[in-house]
Write a protein that holds these residues in place. Structure first.
Motif, mmCIF file in Angstrom:
data_model
loop_
_atom_site.group_PDB
_atom_site.id
_atom_site.type_symbol
_atom_site.label_atom_id
_atom_site.label_comp_id
_atom_site.label_asym_id
_atom_site.label_seq_id
_atom_site.Cartn_x
_atom_site.Cartn_y
_atom_site.Cartn_z
ATOM 1 N N HIS A 9 23.769 -9.514 13.997
ATOM 2 C CA HIS A 9 22.450 -10.071 14.282
ATOM 3 C C HIS A 9 21.466 -8.919 14.256
ATOM 4 O O HIS A 9 21.861 -7.758 14.236
ATOM 5 N N VAL A 48 24.410 -17.081 18.021
ATOM 6 C CA VAL A 48 24.646 -16.058 17.009
ATOM 7 C C VAL A 48 25.994 -16.303 16.323
ATOM 8 O O VAL A 48 26.126 -16.103 15.114
ATOM 9 N N LEU A 71 21.287 -13.539 7.982
ATOM 10 C CA LEU A 71 20.492 -12.357 8.310
ATOM 11 C C LEU A 71 19.456 -12.082 7.229
ATOM 12 O O LEU A 71 18.354 -11.672 7.515
#
Length: 175
Positions: A9, A48, A71
């Motif tokens: 992340h 996440v 991402l």
């Protein structure tokens, strides 16, 4: 043994070793057959964890950088920029970043100031549509703009600091 840099992340980056060679690991990651170790994966929040499918990888020397496709906006982000034009200095700065060099060391090797290197990094972020250094390296590598196996050449030729020293040396060599 391969070192993995997992960009889980924007605020979660992990490094660990895997008992595969780099090319096999890269094939497994990009083929969807590899998952991060369960103990490390459990450290992420459920939101996440949900973003971790699918994963992509980039080989940078003996390091495999793994990131979730979420991402970066999409895989089409790479395809939409096949002809990115970079100046020679921007390409050299990108090469230094791909090697993992700091801005200070890149500046020394190229014989330019650190603020000039930072300006080139800002230009790279804009041209490659990136927000972080990791994204610059990933996109640059995916587009073939940098080669982590290659090393940044030293273009800086140090000059004599003082003209008096040079003058004295030339006088001594005549004797």
């Amino acid at each position: 043994m391969t070192r993995v840099l997992w960009l889980a992340h924007e605020n979660a980056i992990f490094t660990f070793d895997v008992a595969l060679n780099p090319s096999d690991l890269l094939l497994a990651v990009n083929g969807g057959d590899w998952r991060p170790p369960a103990a490390i994966f459990a450290l992420l929040s459920p939101e996440v964890q949900a973003l971790q499918k699918p994963l992509r990888g980039v080989l940078l020397g003996h390091l495999v950088v793994v990131y979730p496709l979420a991402l970066v906006e999409s895989e089409d982000a790479y395809q939409s920029m096949p002809h990115v034009q970079l100046s020679e200095r921007q390409r050299l700065v990108l090469q230094g970043l791909a090697e993992g060099l700091s801005l200070k060391i890149i500046a020394r090797r190229l014989g330019i100031s650190q603020s000039t290197v930072a300006a080139h990094v800002r230009a790279l972020k804009q041209r490659l549509n990136c927000h972080t250094l990791a994204e610059i390296i990933l996109r640059g590598s995916a587009l073939g703009l940098c080669d982590p196996e290659q090393s940044l050449p030293s273009l800086y030729k140090p000059r004599l600091k003082h003209a008096k020293t040079a003058n004295l040396r030339s006088r001594l060599s005549r004797r």
